[in-house]
Design a protein around this motif. Structure first.
Motif, PDB file in Angstrom:
ATOM      1  N   ARG A   1       6.646   1.341   2.223  1.00 28.54           N
ATOM      2  CA  ARG A   1       7.695   1.379   3.252  1.00 28.54           C
ATOM      3  C   ARG A   1       8.142  -0.045   3.594  1.00 28.54           C
ATOM      4  O   ARG A   1       7.402  -1.007   3.405  1.00 28.54           O
ATOM      5  CB  ARG A   1       7.170   2.050   4.512  1.00 28.54           C
ATOM      6  CG  ARG A   1       6.855   3.505   4.300  1.00 28.54           C
ATOM      7  CD  ARG A   1       6.418   4.135   5.592  1.00 28.54           C
ATOM      8  NE  ARG A   1       6.083   5.532   5.376  1.00 28.54           N
ATOM      9  CZ  ARG A   1       5.699   6.335   6.335  1.00 28.54           C
ATOM     10  NH1 ARG A   1       5.578   5.906   7.560  1.00 28.54           N
ATOM     11  NH2 ARG A   1       5.422   7.587   6.066  1.00 28.54           N
TER      12      ARG A   1
ATOM     13  N   TRP B   1       2.310   1.761   9.564  1.00 27.77           N
ATOM     14  CA  TRP B   1       2.072   3.134   9.137  1.00 27.77           C
ATOM     15  C   TRP B   1       0.698   3.284   8.484  1.00 27.77           C
ATOM     16  O   TRP B   1      -0.044   4.195   8.802  1.00 27.77           O
ATOM     17  CB  TRP B   1       3.163   3.595   8.182  1.00 27.77           C
ATOM     18  CG  TRP B   1       4.465   3.770   8.879  1.00 27.77           C
ATOM     19  CD1 TRP B   1       4.860   4.832   9.631  1.00 27.77           C
ATOM     20  CD2 TRP B   1       5.536   2.842   8.923  1.00 27.77           C
ATOM     21  NE1 TRP B   1       6.115   4.628  10.139  1.00 27.77           N
ATOM     22  CE2 TRP B   1       6.559   3.397   9.714  1.00 27.77           C
ATOM     23  CE3 TRP B   1       5.755   1.590   8.375  1.00 27.77           C
ATOM     24  CZ2 TRP B   1       7.752   2.752   9.966  1.00 27.77           C
ATOM     25  CZ3 TRP B   1       6.948   0.954   8.625  1.00 27.77           C
ATOM     26  CH2 TRP B   1       7.929   1.541   9.412  1.00 27.77           C
ATOM     27  N   CYS B   2       0.380   2.405   7.529  1.00 24.97           N
ATOM     28  CA  CYS B   2      -0.912   2.533   6.845  1.00 24.97           C
ATOM     29  C   CYS B   2      -1.936   1.518   7.369  1.00 24.97           C
ATOM     30  O   CYS B   2      -3.067   1.478   6.883  1.00 24.97           O
ATOM     31  CB  CYS B   2      -0.746   2.383   5.338  1.00 24.97           C
ATOM     32  SG  CYS B   2      -0.210   0.752   4.810  1.00 24.97           S
TER      33      CYS B   2
ATOM     34  N   CYS C   1       0.821  -1.208   0.000  1.00 30.07           N
ATOM     35  CA  CYS C   1       0.000   0.000   0.000  1.00 30.07           C
ATOM     36  C   CYS C   1       0.865   1.271   0.000  1.00 30.07           C
ATOM     37  O   CYS C   1       0.747   2.100  -0.886  1.00 30.07           O
ATOM     38  CB  CYS C   1      -0.930  -0.019   1.200  1.00 30.07           C
ATOM     39  SG  CYS C   1      -2.091   1.341   1.255  1.00 30.07           S
ATOM     40  N   CYS C   2       1.744   1.420   1.000  1.00 30.73           N
ATOM     41  CA  CYS C   2       2.510   2.664   1.138  1.00 30.73           C
ATOM     42  C   CYS C   2       3.957   2.552   0.655  1.00 30.73           C
ATOM     43  O   CYS C   2       4.633   3.557   0.490  1.00 30.73           O
ATOM     44  CB  CYS C   2       2.478   3.151   2.578  1.00 30.73           C
ATOM     45  SG  CYS C   2       3.341   2.101   3.753  1.00 30.73           S
TER      46      CYS C   2
END
Length: 98
Positions: free
Chosen positions: A20, A38-39, A17-18
């Protein structure tokens, strides 16, 4: 009482998704856990499935641990002396004991 299987970190992978780097955990049963902190995207894959094979292909594994690690130095416990007298607290003041 049911206990959770213990998980060990086996490496890192990019979050889908992000993007990282996130830690990849593997349980005692072989299930992978790629949950992004994080997400908040949770990814799980049971051992023996196509998802497990796909996720393992993306994992950057950590270096293998040393086969002969150095033993830590054992320090003896420090003995503490008991208090000379009982400590005073707010409850002593409220109850009238001094």
């Amino acid at each position: 009482m049911k206990t959770r299987p213990k998980k060990t970190i086996i490496g890192t992978a990019k979050c889908t998704c992000c993007g990282r780097d996130i830690p990849v955990k593997q349980s005692e049963t072989g299930t992978l856990d790629l949950s992004c902190q994080w997400c908040e995207l949770p990814l799980y894959a049971k051992a023996g499935t196509e998802a497990h094979r796909t996720m393992m292909a993306r994992v950057k594994r950590h270096a293998d641990p040393d086969p002969d690690p150095v033993e830590p130095v054992h320090t003896p416990p420090v003995e503490t002396k008991p208090a000379a007298r009982a400590a005073r607290s707010a409850f002593d003041i409220l109850s009238g004991r001094v």
